[in-house]
Scaffold this active site. Structure first.
Site, mmCIF file in Angstrom:
data_model
loop_
_atom_site.group_PDB
_atom_site.id
_atom_site.type_symbol
_atom_site.label_atom_id
_atom_site.label_comp_id
_atom_site.label_asym_id
_atom_site.label_seq_id
_atom_site.Cartn_x
_atom_site.Cartn_y
_atom_site.Cartn_z
ATOM 1 N N THR A 46 33.646 33.484 33.176
ATOM 2 C CA THR A 46 34.908 33.207 33.973
ATOM 3 C C THR A 46 35.052 32.093 34.543
ATOM 4 O OG1 THR A 46 34.885 35.800 34.616
ATOM 5 C CG2 THR A 46 36.518 34.220 35.572
ATOM 6 N N TYR A 109 43.050 44.090 29.819
ATOM 7 C CA TYR A 109 44.511 44.394 29.302
ATOM 8 C C TYR A 109 44.546 45.828 28.634
ATOM 9 C CZ TYR A 109 49.158 44.087 28.054
ATOM 10 O OH TYR A 109 50.810 44.294 27.863
ATOM 11 N N TYR A 135 29.220 43.242 32.656
ATOM 12 C CA TYR A 135 29.739 42.462 33.803
ATOM 13 C C TYR A 135 31.167 43.566 34.149
ATOM 14 C CZ TYR A 135 32.386 38.502 35.908
ATOM 15 O OH TYR A 135 32.946 37.811 36.682
ATOM 16 N N ARG A 140 39.611 41.351 37.946
ATOM 17 C CA ARG A 140 39.813 40.647 36.756
ATOM 18 C C ARG A 140 40.495 41.259 35.394
ATOM 19 N NH1 ARG A 140 39.933 34.597 36.737
ATOM 20 N NH2 ARG A 140 38.766 33.893 38.413
ATOM 21 N N LYS A 163 26.046 42.778 36.157
ATOM 22 C CA LYS A 163 26.648 41.593 37.171
ATOM 23 C C LYS A 163 27.595 42.606 37.889
ATOM 24 C CE LYS A 163 29.326 37.611 37.942
ATOM 25 N NZ LYS A 163 30.099 36.381 37.313
ATOM 26 N N ILE A 205 24.658 35.907 40.294
ATOM 27 C CA ILE A 205 25.250 35.085 39.411
ATOM 28 C C ILE A 205 26.458 34.462 40.106
ATOM 29 C CG2 ILE A 205 26.504 34.839 37.237
ATOM 30 C CD1 ILE A 205 24.903 37.410 36.158
#
Length: 293
Positions: A46, A109, A135, A140, A163, A205
Site C-alpha cells: 500500500t 471492492y 494482509y 482499505r 500482517k 511491517i
C-alpha cells in the site's frame, strides 16, 4: 518458512518529476534502510502505491529491490488482487525476479466471503514456492480476515504469517490463541507495535520505518529481549510522529516526510495529491520534535 523477526519497512516507491519510478532513489533508500538495521524490505505494498503501478512497473520495482538488497535482508513483494487469476500471475512474476516472500492483500471492492478467502489464499500460495504473508486491512479493502479463517489457512504449508492491520487487538489475541506458533503475526499499525508483541507477535511491517528505521527496529528488539521499559519509551516517543504520518491518506505524509529528509521520494500517482499546507506544518513540527529534520 518464517520470513523475519523485527521491523520490516513498508517502503515507498519514489517517482521522478515525469511520474516514472525513480530506481536510483529506491536503491539509495534501501541502502539507508539496511544501514539502519531494518529487518526486511516490503516493496510494492500500500505504501508503495502498487495500485497505480502497471504490472511491469511493479515487477521491475520488485526486481530493483531484490538487486539492491543483495540478500542482506529478505525482500517481500506486495501481491494480490481482486482478480485471483491476476493475483496469481503477480505472485509468479514476483517469485521469478527473486522475491523472498509475498505480502498478499485480500480482494477489494468485489471482496468475497470467508470461504472465498480460504480458496483465494490457497490459490495464491499454491502458485509459488515462497512464503506468503496474508494482509488483513479492512479499512482499505472492506474485507477482514476472521480469526477462524486464519486458523484454516495455517494448514497451507507456505502461508506463514499475517500482517494484522485491523486495529483490533482483541482480534489479534484471538488469532494468537487459535493458531499459536503455527502463524507469525506482524503489526500493520505503528501505534500498536508493543500491544501486538505482547500477544506473541514477531514484529511490524512499518510506515514509520521509512523515516526512523533504527528506532523502529530497536523498539521491537528491546521488547523481544526483555527490555520492556526501553521498548515502551521508544513506542511512546514516536506516537506524535506516527499520528502525523497518518494525518492524511498513507503514503502522502510519509513521502512528504522523506522529501523533508532529502530522500527524493518525489510525488504521487493520482488520485493521491500533495498534502494541505496545514497538515504539512503539523508533519514538519512532528519531524523536528522527533529530531529527524
Amino acid at each position: 518458512m518464517s520470513l523475519f523477526t523485527g521491523a520490516g519497512v513498508a517502503i515507498v516507491t519514489p517517482f521522478k518529476e515525469d511520474g516514472s519510478v525513480n530506481y536510483d532513489a529506491l536503491e539509495r533508500m534501501i541502502e539507508f534502510q539496511i544501514k539502519n538495521e531494518t529487518d526486511a524490505i516490503i516493496i510494492c505494498g500500500t505504501t508503495g502505491e502498487a495500485s497505480t503501478l502497471t504490472d511491469d512497473e511493479q515487477i521491475d520495482t520488485i526486481s530493483c529491490a531484490v538487486k539492491a538488497s543483495a540478500k542482506r535482508v529478505p525482500v517481500i513483494a506486495g501481491a494480490g488482487s481482486n482478480d485471483t487469476k491476476h493475483g496469481c500471475e503477480l505472485c509468479k512474476r514476483s517469485e521469478k525476479v527473486g522475491a523472498d516472500g509475498l505480502l498478499i492483500v485480500t480482494p477489494y471492492y468485489n471482496k468475497t466471503t470467508q470461504k472465498g478467502l480460504v480458496e483465494y489464499y490457497k490459490s495464491m500460495a499454491g502458485s509459488v514456492n515462497i512464503p506468503v504473508i496474508m494482509y488483513s486491512v479492512a479499512g482499505r479493502t472492506g474485507l477482514n480476515i476472521n480469526p477462524e479463517t486464519v486458523y484454516k489457512l495455517c494448514d497451507v504449508e507456505n502461508v506463514v504469517a499475517i500482517k494484522e492491520a485491523s486495529g483490533n487487538i482483541g482480534q489479534v489475541a484471538e488469532i494468537a490463541a487459535l493458531c499459536g506458533d503455527r502463524i507469525d503475526i506482524y503489526s500493520g499499525n505503528d501505534d500498536q507495535i508493543l500491544p501486538l508483541l505482547s500477544l506473541g507477535g514477531k514484529g511490524v511491517i512499518s510506515v514509520l520505518s521509512n523515516v526512523a528505521p533504527k528506532n523502529t527496529h530497536d523498539m521491537v528488539m528491546k521488547f523481544l529481549s526483555g527490555d520492556i521499559e526501553g521498548a515502551k519509551k521508544l513506542q511512546l516517543e514516536a506516537i506524535n510522529l506516527i499520528k502525523a504520518l497518518f494525518i492524511e491518506v498513507n503514503p502522502i505524509p510519509v513521502k512528504a516526510a522523506l522529501n523533508m529528509m532529502g530522500m527524493e521520494a518525489g510525488g504521487y500517482r493520482a488520485p493521491l495529491v500533495e498534502m494541505t499546507d496545514e497538515h504539512l506544518k503539523v508533519l514538519e513540527n512532528a519531524m523536528k520534535n522527533y529530531g529527524l529534520i
